[in-house]
Design an enzyme around this catalytic site. Structure first.
Site, PDB file in Angstrom:
ATOM      1  N   TYR A  91     -61.126 -10.460 -23.602  1.00 56.20           N
ATOM      2  CA  TYR A  91     -62.211 -11.268 -24.160  1.00 56.20           C
ATOM      3  C   TYR A  91     -63.144 -10.356 -24.937  1.00 56.20           C
ATOM      4  O   TYR A  91     -63.552  -9.300 -24.439  1.00 56.20           O
ATOM      5  CB  TYR A  91     -62.978 -11.975 -23.037  1.00 56.20           C
ATOM      6  CG  TYR A  91     -64.191 -12.739 -23.501  1.00 56.20           C
ATOM      7  CD1 TYR A  91     -64.054 -13.937 -24.195  1.00 56.20           C
ATOM      8  CD2 TYR A  91     -65.476 -12.260 -23.243  1.00 56.20           C
ATOM      9  CE1 TYR A  91     -65.176 -14.650 -24.625  1.00 56.20           C
ATOM     10  CE2 TYR A  91     -66.596 -12.969 -23.658  1.00 56.20           C
ATOM     11  CZ  TYR A  91     -66.445 -14.162 -24.350  1.00 56.20           C
ATOM     12  OH  TYR A  91     -67.539 -14.863 -24.770  1.00 56.20           O
TER      13      TYR A  91
ATOM     14  N   ASP B 109     -63.028  -2.081 -27.592  1.00 59.49           N
ATOM     15  CA  ASP B 109     -64.161  -2.871 -27.106  1.00 59.49           C
ATOM     16  C   ASP B 109     -64.604  -2.271 -25.773  1.00 59.49           C
ATOM     17  O   ASP B 109     -64.020  -2.542 -24.724  1.00 59.49           O
ATOM     18  CB  ASP B 109     -63.739  -4.332 -26.945  1.00 59.49           C
ATOM     19  CG  ASP B 109     -64.869  -5.208 -26.406  1.00 59.49           C
ATOM     20  OD1 ASP B 109     -65.925  -4.662 -26.025  1.00 59.49           O
ATOM     21  OD2 ASP B 109     -64.682  -6.436 -26.342  1.00 59.49           O
TER      22      ASP B 109
ATOM     23  N   LYS C   7     -74.144  -3.890 -22.750  1.00 63.62           N
ATOM     24  CA  LYS C   7     -74.423  -3.843 -21.313  1.00 63.62           C
ATOM     25  C   LYS C   7     -75.213  -2.607 -20.888  1.00 63.62           C
ATOM     26  O   LYS C   7     -76.436  -2.621 -20.903  1.00 63.62           O
ATOM     27  CB  LYS C   7     -73.118  -4.005 -20.537  1.00 63.62           C
ATOM     28  CG  LYS C   7     -72.442  -5.358 -20.805  1.00 63.62           C
ATOM     29  CD  LYS C   7     -71.276  -5.623 -19.907  1.00 63.62           C
ATOM     30  CE  LYS C   7     -70.577  -6.927 -20.276  1.00 63.62           C
ATOM     31  NZ  LYS C   7     -71.394  -8.121 -20.049  1.00 63.62           N
TER      32      LYS C   7
END
Length: 425
Positions: free
Chosen positions: A142, A237, A265
């Site tokens: 994702y 990613d 994050k």
């Protein structure tokens, strides 16, 4: 009715599904979502004042634990000067320099406000740099909710993708191909078939979005080699893995260097920050230098950058990641042993401060294998642990996270709770 239940019922009147991100709805496990009001260290307290050991950590950013005093002080000091300028600040430069110093692949970087924004922008730059349209992603990975990334595999591994969400035009999805993770042969077949057509390949170098899936070294090395051979931009990613599995991210851990990297994050320390960066020749395709447009009013927000910079400073303390990995492995080893003693098909593993829990005999290596695990047992286990004050991700497809604030007492309490849970499965 509990406060959690009452708040959820009220939220459904004003917020679609009662939540602002789907996984929070507990749809995968059933039950009522938890509304939290306070966190400190490794612990959370909900609106009913129940205490939990937190193994989600805001899905990764809280690597130092909740309400870290030094991070809060940095945020407070920054906020006194204004919450936003919409103009350059010296702290943005500090953040850029720090990222370039710590991440092997990044020569230049641009800050954004979310991981989705980072991946979306990185793909646009890769397309602009190569002059190609086709992108490749992997089944189960994702990369945010941009249209081009909400695509599932077609009827075969080399078939153009179909939208996996309403609202995504087929004309957009057709430029995205999906391959099985950890399958080097499928990679080679695709590159051979589409010689010179692939703009970029985007991948989670350690997957956290179909539970924790560890890459085969040969798979990552083959991917790097093929992208180099065919002039394709390789994007890692590392929104989840960056500064989570190692100081330099998964690329430092596996010694495979991408052309571009996306981050998020941890670099926000709990506030919304994202970034994408890579080789200078690629990044200079961005406006105002080049023809690829990307912008953001709150990019490099001074308060968020302050939280991120302090977090990055603190995780560079000697042996930080060694200690974090040891604590996480104590958790996964303890849970695995507890299940084994009760003859339950369960295992767990970690990479740095990330971990995965699987109701299967061996750790899965692909989306197909994770789908074969016993998700019904996970649902039962999740609620049994939750009732004992242990908060895991509410889905069998999510990785977990340990913070530097977790102690041996937390781990022991968690394993004791697991003993009780496994006894009831």
């Amino acid at each position: 009715m509990s406060k959690n239940q009452s708040l959820y019922e009220q939220s459904k009147l004003y917020i679609p599904g009662g939540v602002n991100s789907p996984v929070r709805a507990f749809s995968s496990v059933g039950g009522t979502p938890i509304f939290f009001k306070r966190g400190l260290g490794s612990r959370l307290w909900d609106e009913d004042d129940k205490e939990y050991i937190d193994y989600i950590n805001s899905w990764g950013p809280m690597i130092l634990g909740h309400a870290n005093h030094e991070v809060l002080t940095a945020v407070h000091d920054a906020s006194k000067n204004s919450l936003s300028f919409g103009a350059p600040t010296s702290r943005e430069l500090d953040m850029a320099e720090e990222i370039v110093k710590l991440v092997p692949s990044i020569e230049q970087v641009r800050l954004v406000s979310s991981g989705t924004e980072a991946t979306m922008s990185a793909i646009r730059v890769a397309r602009g740099f190569t002059g190609r349209d086709t992108i490749v992603k992997f089944e189960g990975c994702y990369h945010g909710h941009a249209d081009a990334l909400l695509v599932k595999a077609g009827s075969g591994a080399l078939t153009f993708g179909q939208p996996s969400s309403a609202g995504v035009p087929t004309d957009v999805a057709k430029h995205t191909l999906t391959l099985p993770y950890n399958d080097s042969q499928a990679l080679q077949d695709l590159f051979s078939k589409l010689d010179g057509e692939i703009a970029c390949v985007i991948i989670e170098p350690v997957v956290g979005n179909m539970n924790l899936i560890v890459p085969h070294q040969e798979f990552l090395e083959s991917l790097r080699s093929l992208c180099t051979k065919y002039g394709t931009v390789l994007i890692f990613d590392e929104v989840m893995t960056g500064f989570r599995v190692a100081l330099g991210g998964a690329q430092a851990l596996f010694n495979v260097i991408p052309d571009m990297t996306t981050l998020g994050k941890v670099i926000g320390g709990g506030l919304p920050v994202g970034a994408f960066g890579g080789k200078k020749e690629i990044m200079q395709q961005l406006a105002p230098l080049g023809p690829v447009y990307q912008a953001g009013t709150l990019s490099g927000n001074p308060v968020a950058v302050a939280a991120g910079l302090k977090t990055l400073e603190l995780i560079q303390e000697p042996d930080f990641f060694k200690k974090l990995s040891i604590t996480t492995k104590q958790l996964t080893d303890g849970l695995t042993l507890s299940a084994k003693e009760r003859n339950i098909d369960f295992c767990a593993r970690n990479v740095g401060g990330m971990f995965g829990l699987y109701f299967s005999k061996t750790p899965p290596n692909s989306f197909e294998e994770i789908m074969a695990s016993n998700r019904d047992l996970f649902k039962k286990f999740f609620h049994l642990m939750l009732s004992q004050g242990v908060y895991f991700g509410p889905s069998a497809f999510e990785a977990g996270f340990v913070s530097a604030a977790h102690t041996s007492v937390d781990i022991k309490q968690t394993i004791n709770a697991a003993n009780n849970a496994f006894d009831q499965l």
